[in-house]
Design a protein around this motif. Structure first.
Motif, short mmCIF file in Angstrom:
data_model
loop_
_atom_site.label_atom_id
_atom_site.label_comp_id
_atom_site.label_asym_id
_atom_site.label_seq_id
_atom_site.Cartn_x
_atom_site.Cartn_y
_atom_site.Cartn_z
N PRO A 192 0.82 -1.21 0.00
CA PRO A 192 0.00 0.00 0.00
C PRO A 192 0.86 1.26 0.00
O PRO A 192 2.05 1.22 0.32
N ALA A 193 0.24 2.36 -0.34
CA ALA A 193 0.97 3.62 -0.44
C ALA A 193 1.23 4.23 0.93
O ALA A 193 2.10 5.10 1.08
N PHE A 194 0.50 3.78 1.96
CA PHE A 194 0.65 4.30 3.32
C PHE A 194 0.24 3.17 4.27
O PHE A 194 -0.44 2.21 3.85
N PRO A 195 0.62 3.22 5.53
CA PRO A 195 0.23 2.15 6.46
C PRO A 195 -1.28 2.12 6.65
O PRO A 195 -1.90 3.16 6.90
N THR A 196 -1.86 0.94 6.50
CA THR A 196 -3.32 0.82 6.62
C THR A 196 -3.66 -0.26 7.64
O THR A 196 -3.02 -1.31 7.71
N SER A 197 -4.68 -0.01 8.39
CA SER A 197 -5.11 -0.96 9.40
C SER A 197 -5.72 -2.19 8.74
O SER A 197 -6.50 -2.08 7.79
N SER A 198 -5.36 -3.37 9.24
CA SER A 198 -5.93 -4.60 8.70
C SER A 198 -7.11 -5.09 9.53
O SER A 198 -7.69 -6.14 9.21
N VAL A 199 -7.50 -4.36 10.60
CA VAL A 199 -8.62 -4.76 11.45
C VAL A 199 -9.40 -3.51 11.87
O VAL A 199 -8.91 -2.38 11.78
N ASP A 200 -10.60 -3.73 12.37
CA ASP A 200 -11.34 -2.69 13.09
C ASP A 200 -10.85 -2.69 14.53
O ASP A 200 -10.74 -3.75 15.16
N GLY A 201 -10.52 -1.51 15.05
CA GLY A 201 -10.02 -1.49 16.42
C GLY A 201 -9.63 -0.11 16.88
O GLY A 201 -10.29 0.90 16.54
N TRP A 202 -8.52 -0.06 17.63
CA TRP A 202 -8.04 1.18 18.24
C TRP A 202 -6.56 1.33 17.92
O TRP A 202 -5.76 0.44 18.18
N ALA A 203 -6.21 2.46 17.32
CA ALA A 203 -4.80 2.79 17.12
C ALA A 203 -4.32 3.49 18.38
O ALA A 203 -4.84 4.57 18.73
N VAL A 204 -3.36 2.88 19.08
CA VAL A 204 -2.98 3.37 20.41
C VAL A 204 -1.54 3.86 20.39
O VAL A 204 -0.72 3.46 19.55
N ARG A 205 -1.25 4.72 21.35
CA ARG A 205 0.13 5.17 21.56
C ARG A 205 0.48 4.93 23.02
O ARG A 205 -0.24 5.36 23.94
N GLY A 206 1.62 4.22 23.22
CA GLY A 206 2.10 3.96 24.57
C GLY A 206 1.25 2.90 25.26
O GLY A 206 0.55 2.11 24.64
N ASP A 207 1.36 2.89 26.59
CA ASP A 207 0.64 1.90 27.39
C ASP A 207 -0.76 2.40 27.73
O ASP A 207 -1.02 3.60 27.81
N GLY A 208 -1.66 1.42 27.96
CA GLY A 208 -3.03 1.74 28.29
C GLY A 208 -3.26 1.73 29.80
O GLY A 208 -2.34 1.46 30.57
N PRO A 209 -4.51 1.97 30.17
CA PRO A 209 -5.64 2.28 29.29
C PRO A 209 -5.47 3.64 28.60
O PRO A 209 -4.71 4.48 29.04
N TRP A 210 -6.23 3.77 27.48
CA TRP A 210 -6.00 4.91 26.59
C TRP A 210 -7.24 5.83 26.54
O TRP A 210 -8.37 5.35 26.49
N GLU A 211 -6.97 7.08 26.48
CA GLU A 211 -8.03 8.07 26.33
C GLU A 211 -8.38 8.20 24.85
O GLU A 211 -7.49 8.35 24.01
N VAL A 212 -9.67 8.12 24.54
CA VAL A 212 -10.13 8.22 23.15
C VAL A 212 -10.10 9.69 22.72
O VAL A 212 -10.76 10.54 23.35
N VAL A 213 -9.35 9.98 21.64
CA VAL A 213 -9.22 11.37 21.20
C VAL A 213 -9.73 11.56 19.76
O VAL A 213 -9.59 12.65 19.21
N GLY A 214 -10.34 10.51 19.15
CA GLY A 214 -10.86 10.71 17.80
C GLY A 214 -11.19 9.39 17.11
O GLY A 214 -11.18 8.32 17.72
N ARG A 215 -11.46 9.52 15.83
CA ARG A 215 -11.83 8.36 15.00
C ARG A 215 -11.20 8.53 13.63
O ARG A 215 -11.13 9.65 13.12
N VAL A 216 -10.74 7.40 13.06
CA VAL A 216 -10.15 7.42 11.71
C VAL A 216 -10.93 6.45 10.84
O VAL A 216 -11.02 5.25 11.16
#
Length: 419
Positions: free
Chosen positions: A62-86
């Motif tokens: 692909p031309a850019f990284p694409t998610s192969s599943v429905d889920g949550w793109a996270v940064r660092g350790d959880g639990p994670w605060e939801v800041v948006g939708r892609v």
């Protein structure tokens, strides 16, 4: 010199028939030397053509990284605060803070800064609305270039264009394809004895090749219009010359049916002589279909045209199609010489002495076995209607049960694949 003596002298002087494999190689070579020009075609109009240049991708796939599943793109350790939708088709803002996440859909672009993707079915929500769970150790996204890198050659020139190739080309960013122009073909039907409608009667037989040969030619990638099928042409030399000259004006290949021998109303050879044709192949050591031929003519415009003389017996005509016309058209379209698949004979097939025997067979695709069919006389079509191709029994041999032999497949629709 009497007529009988002259005929005998002509037979003595005639060159021996070409071997079947030699004839195929010869016609493929002349077809490739006269390969048709390259043209641009929109993807929607490219099916059935042939690539004139390699297919390469315009970007990484692909031309850019694409998610192969429905889920949550996270940064660092959880639990994670939801800041948006892609969602797929949008460009996400980067994840810049540890402990944050965005909901992500399959196929959506992974935001910069994401360290993992947590599957939706493997996540939970905390009392304060944050996302919890353990991402799998392997990345749940496709990396750029995972399928191909920009500029990488995916398929070579000479590849037939089918729906899978069209889809691949679209995914690579192509709107058009550089392909060979499809061959234009015509058909002349010879024989005053032929009827074009109704049942045989009063010494006249129904023309079976006029309706059938154009359909075979289309399966080989040719363009054949109803107006390109002419006949029956009157059994006179002037009528033959006029019909063939007219057909060649618009065609790359003209097939003729009947008249390939030297009988009292067989005018094909004198017609070819009158038009200045030269023979690529004149008779082939194969049964059935021995009196087949292929001739070549150079037009006033410098373009080469071809005439394929098919015997008048229907099955023999189809043997000529698969023997000479198929490799010629492969060359004209810039395709590789067809490689014949093999199958195991389920029953013995007799040889034909020093001639190649092409025997109609039905192929059991699951078992890879070839079964001879009945009703295979040169004038019969019943066996052909139930067959998948011809088993090749080489000169000086016979086909024993259990032997592996080449199979010449009957032509398929564009995109179809043999067993």
């Amino acid at each position: 010199m009497s007529t009988e003596t002259a005929a005998a002298a002509e037979q003595v002087a005639a060159p021996p028939p070409a071997g079947w494999e030699e004839a195929r190689s010869r016609v493929y070579a002349v077809g490739l030397a006269a390969a048709l020009p390259a043209v641009n075609r929109p993807l929607a109009d490219a099916d059935g053509h042939t690539l004139a240049e390699p297919l390469a991708t315009r970007t990484d796939l692909p031309a850019f990284p694409t998610s192969s599943v429905d889920g949550w793109a996270v940064r660092g350790d959880g639990p994670w605060e939801v800041v948006g939708r892609v969602l797929a088709g949008s460009t996400p803002a980067p994840l810049t803070t540890d402990g944050t996440t965005v909901e992500i859909a399959t196929g959506a672009m992974v935001p910069e800064g994401a360290t993992a993707i947590l599957r939706i079915e493997e996540s939970t929500r905390t009392a304060d609305g944050r996302v919890a769970g353990t991402p799998r150790p392997n990345p749940e996204w496709r990396e750029p270039g995972e399928e191909a890198y920009a500029g990488e050659e995916l398929l070579p020139a000479g590849t037939p264009v089918d729906p899978a190739l069209i889809g691949l080309a679209a995914s690579c960013g192509h709107d058009t394809l550089r392909v060979r122009r499809q061959p234009r073909a015509g058909l002349l039907v010879f024989g005053d004895e032929l009827l074009t409608a109704g049942p045989p009667a009063a010494g006249r037989v129904r023309d079976a090749l006029g309706p059938a040969v154009p359909a075979w030619l289309r399966r080989y990638g040719c363009q054949v219009r109803p107006a390109d099928v002419i006949g029956p042409v009157a059994d006179t030399l002037p009528a033959h010359v006029a019909a063939l000259r007219g057909a060649l004006a618009a065609a790359d290949l003209v097939c003729t049916t009947g008249g390939t021998m030297h009988g009292p109303v067989d005018h094909l050879h004198p017609t070819l002589e009158a038009l200045g044709a030269d023979y690529v192949v004149n008779t082939v050591a194969v049964r059935p279909g021995f009196p087949m031929l292929l001739a070549r003519l150079a037009g006033a415009d410098g373009r080469v045209r071809f005439v394929a003389g098919l015997p008048g017996n229907p099955q023999s005509a189809i043997v000529a199609l698969v023997s000479l016309v198929a490799p010629l058209l492969a060359g004209l379209q810039g395709r590789p010489m067809p490689v014949l698949p093999q199958a195991t004979l389920a029953e013995p097939v007799p040889g034909r002495g020093q001639y190649t025997h092409l025997a109609l067979v039905r192929v059991d695709r699951a078992g890879g076995t070839a079964h001879p069919v009945r009703h295979v006389g040169s004038a019969m079509l019943r066996g052909l209607a139930g067959a998948d191709g011809f088993a090749v029994i080489r000169p000086g041999t016979s086909g024993e049960a259990g032997a592996r032999v080449p199979i010449v497949p009957l032509p398929l629709l564009p995109g179809e694949r043999a067993w």
